[in-house]
Design an enzyme around this catalytic site. Structure first.
Site, PDB file in Angstrom:
ATOM      1  N   PRO A   1       0.712  -1.363   0.190  1.00  0.00           N
ATOM      2  CA  PRO A   1      -0.069   0.079   0.043  1.00  0.00           C
ATOM      3  C   PRO A   1       0.766   1.248  -0.005  1.00  0.00           C
ATOM      4  CG  PRO A   1      -0.297  -1.106   2.124  1.00  0.00           C
ATOM      5  CD  PRO A   1       0.507  -2.024   1.167  1.00  0.00           C
TER       6      PRO A   1
ATOM      7  N   ARG B   1      12.792   4.151  13.165  1.00  0.00           N
ATOM      8  CA  ARG B   1      11.858   5.070  12.855  1.00  0.00           C
ATOM      9  C   ARG B   1      10.765   4.835  13.888  1.00  0.00           C
ATOM     10  NH1 ARG B   1       9.234   4.920   7.033  1.00  0.00           N
ATOM     11  NH2 ARG B   1       7.958   6.508   8.102  1.00  0.00           N
TER      12      ARG B   1
ATOM     13  N   ASN C   1       8.140  -5.424  -0.721  1.00  0.00           N
ATOM     14  CA  ASN C   1       7.872  -4.477   0.348  1.00  0.00           C
ATOM     15  C   ASN C   1       6.490  -4.308   0.667  1.00  0.00           C
ATOM     16  OD1 ASN C   1       7.912  -2.064   1.516  1.00  0.00           O
ATOM     17  ND2 ASN C   1       9.066  -0.853   0.193  1.00  0.00           N
TER      18      ASN C   1
END
Ligand code: CA2
Length: 153
Positions: free
Chosen positions: A15, A112, A79
């Site tokens: 997405p 992150r 991915n």
């Protein structure tokens, strides 16, 4: 004369990756998805490997493609975008496939937000490449081709 076996891999993008190059270039770079696909296809061709490149924003579609193409291909670069961190269904599809899968990320997910540190699919993948921008895909391709014995040692 002996025929060289036909080799093919699936390059799956999850997405929002269709938006690459258009938004958040500070995180994901300025290279578009089409450009990434082109670079992977060109590199794979040099090893005689065909690439089927697909992108979907839908979890079930990614799983359908794994099931549909799985029997015909030699391995997968994926991915999975945000589904990386959430999808048990994707993990089940990968582990049910019995073919080598490499997890790819543009950004270093471990540097992150904490919710990106965990990957649902990592335990059922051969390996993970993260943090090298579009080059993550070429590094992952090298890893997959090496795993398949298609690179010189
Ligand atoms: O670093 C990666 O490759 C990610 O898989 C990218 C996902 C993110 O959810 C993962 O944690 C890490 C997000 C992809 C979103 O892509 C965009 C690209 C341009 C503009 C907006 C989103």
């Amino acid at each position: 004369m002996t025929d060289t076996p036909h080799r093919a891999i699936l390059l799956l993008h999850g997405p929002n990756l269709n938006l690459l190059g258009q938004r958040q270039p500070q995180i994901y770079g300025t290279t578009t998805l089409d450009e990434i696909n082109e670079r992977v296809i060109t590199r794979a061709q040099a090893s005689g490997v065909q690439v089927i490149a697909l992108q979907s924003n839908h979890e079930g579609q990614l799983i359908d493609w794994i099931q549909q193409y799985g029997p015909e291909i030699d391995g997968i670069l994926i991915n999975a975008g945000a589904y990386t961190h959430t999808s048990i269904a994707l993990r089940d599809a990968i582990s049910g496939l019995n073919k080598p899968v490499i997890e790819v990320h543009l950004s270093n997910i471990h540097a992150r937000e904490p919710f990106r540190h965990h990957s649902m699919i990592a335990p059922v993948c051969v390996g993970q490449v993260a943090g090298f921008g579009w080059r993550s895909y070429l590094l992952a391709l090298d890893g997959l081709l090496g795993h398949l014995g298609l690179l010189e040692s």
